[in-house]
Design a protein around this motif. Structure first.
Motif, PDB file in Angstrom:
ATOM      1  N   ASN A 166       5.314   1.938  -2.903  1.00  0.00           N
ATOM      2  CA  ASN A 166       4.110   1.835  -2.079  1.00  0.00           C
ATOM      3  C   ASN A 166       3.031   0.986  -2.760  1.00  0.00           C
ATOM      4  O   ASN A 166       2.318   0.242  -2.093  1.00  0.00           O
ATOM      5  N   LYS A 169       4.001  -2.541  -2.271  1.00  0.00           N
ATOM      6  CA  LYS A 169       3.702  -2.959  -0.897  1.00  0.00           C
ATOM      7  C   LYS A 169       2.216  -3.255  -0.745  1.00  0.00           C
ATOM      8  O   LYS A 169       1.833  -4.248  -0.142  1.00  0.00           O
ATOM      9  N   ARG A 170       1.387  -2.401  -1.306  1.00  0.00           N
ATOM     10  CA  ARG A 170      -0.068  -2.641  -1.238  1.00  0.00           C
ATOM     11  C   ARG A 170      -0.441  -3.946  -1.923  1.00  0.00           C
ATOM     12  O   ARG A 170      -1.412  -4.609  -1.561  1.00  0.00           O
ATOM     13  N   GLU A 254      -1.580   5.196  -6.316  1.00  0.00           N
ATOM     14  CA  GLU A 254      -0.408   5.731  -5.616  1.00  0.00           C
ATOM     15  C   GLU A 254       0.216   6.894  -6.389  1.00  0.00           C
ATOM     16  O   GLU A 254       0.631   7.897  -5.816  1.00  0.00           O
ATOM     17  N   THR A 258       0.358  10.823  -5.164  1.00  0.00           N
ATOM     18  CA  THR A 258       1.660  11.480  -4.993  1.00  0.00           C
ATOM     19  C   THR A 258       1.757  12.738  -5.854  1.00  0.00           C
ATOM     20  O   THR A 258       2.256  13.778  -5.403  1.00  0.00           O
ATOM     21  N   GLU A 273      11.730   9.126   2.756  1.00  0.00           N
ATOM     22  CA  GLU A 273      11.120   7.826   2.444  1.00  0.00           C
ATOM     23  C   GLU A 273      11.971   7.070   1.422  1.00  0.00           C
ATOM     24  O   GLU A 273      12.204   5.874   1.537  1.00  0.00           O
TER      25      GLU A 273
END
Ligand code: BTN
Length: 329
Positions: A166, A169-170, A254, A258, A273
């Motif tokens: 993630n 991706k960011r 992140e 989490t 996921e």
């Protein structure tokens, strides 16, 4: 490497990626040219890609972004600021995981992130070394505490893998990312990052973990981890040189987010996921375990985070440990 050393002071000039003549460096640092040359050699010994070109001087071809506490903190979100007691940046340490395991003994309730420019004894999974050059990677460890027993945080490494995906991706990487059980992060089949989780469980229901993450940002092309595995740098994936401090802040956000929800959320949600990025699903693989090799077809992950393999007799078996790779034909 100490901040007072010539080598470190040289980095302040060379980090911009431009050429600097030996004479100019010697003058600015009030050193002899021989001392400058020795400093350059020290940097090269730490794996920094310093080029020496006759008539032009020295340069680090792509430049280097040193770790910067203010730049990282600027991009931390409110949750990370609130939940992380301390962020510590070291020039040189044996291993950021070892550092935090030591902190845990002194300050058993602190949450802490530790980053280092260089590790002299970086550790990987299965007792391997994790080798990275000075300032060319992300060597990060996080110290966290859960109010539960060790069984309840099984599968944490899968959740950490998803958190890293993630963050990537960011950062703008939308294609090519995959996960390899239990916790390698790949890009187009090559290893970009690995995770080493170490857990200390207390008998009265507190479980502390050190989550160590090694990610290649701008590693020079030289023999890397002991793994005979193809690897890749973040710099090879994105067009601009990596914004190291900015990326680390995204990663911390992140990871902390989490860790915050992990013990209250169903592992199935992380697994669902995780499976979206499974690099081995449906492939014929070899699993190396303590008791030998197992061949099979990868069928995904169990609800406890174990590897599921269909073996040649058609049986589905689950494995909590081992090292998996695609079977060579
Ligand atoms: C792997 O084998 O893939 C896991 C590698 C983990 C390396 C990181 S670098 C930061 C932290 N400190 C260590 O000594 N190891 C982890």
């Amino acid at each position: 490497m100490d901040k007072q050393t010539t080598a470190y002071k040289l980095l302040a000039y060379l980090s911009d990626g431009d050429f600097h003549s030996g004479e100019q460096l010697a003058q600015s640092l009030k050193l002899t040219r021989t001392a400058v040359w020795k400093g350059v050699q020290q940097l090269q010994a730490l794996g920094v890609d310093v080029q020496a070109v006759t008539g032009r001087g020295y340069r680090i071809p792509d430049g280097i972004e040193l770790l910067n506490q203010a730049l990282i903190e600027k991009n931390l979100c409110a949750t990370t600021r609130e939940l992380l007691d301390q962020l510590i940046i070291l020039e040189n340490v044996s291993s950021t995981n070892d550092y935090l395991l030591h902190v845990l003994k002194e300050k058993p309730r602190q949450t802490m992130a530790c980053l280092a420019e260089y590790q002299t004894k970086g550790r990987g999974r299965h007792g391997r070394h994790w080798i990275s050059s000075f300032a060319s990677g992300c060597c990060l460890s996080l110290l966290w505490h859960f109010e539960c027993g060790p069984n309840e945080i099984m599968g944490l490494s899968l959740a950490m893998g998803v958190a890293i995906v993630n963050a990537l991706k960011r950062y703008g990487i939308s294609e090519g990312i995959a996960l390899k059980w239990p916790n390698d992060i790949l890009w187009q089949g090559r290893k970009l990052a690995g995770i080493l989780i170490e857990m200390i469980a207390e008998s009265y229901g507190l479980c502390s973990v050190v989550v160590g993450i090694g990610l290649n940002l701008q590693m020079p092309a030289q023999p890397h981890q002991e793994l005979s595995q193809p690897w890749v740098n973040l710099a090879d994936i994105v067009e601009q040189p990596p914004q190291r401090n900015y990326f680390i802040a995204l990663l911390l956000n992140e990871l902390v987010q989490t860790l915050r929800v992990f013990s209250s959320k169903d592992l199935d949600e992380f697994i669902a996921e995780w499976q979206q990025y499974d690099s081995l699903l449906g492939q014929e693989v070899v699993l190396n375990t303590a008791s030998g090799e197992v061949l099979g077809v990868m069928q995904g992950i169990s609800s406890r985070g174990e590897l599921l393999l269909e073996t040649h007799d058609g049986k589905l078996s689950s494995f909590a440990h081992g090292e998996v790779s695609i079977k060579k034909s």
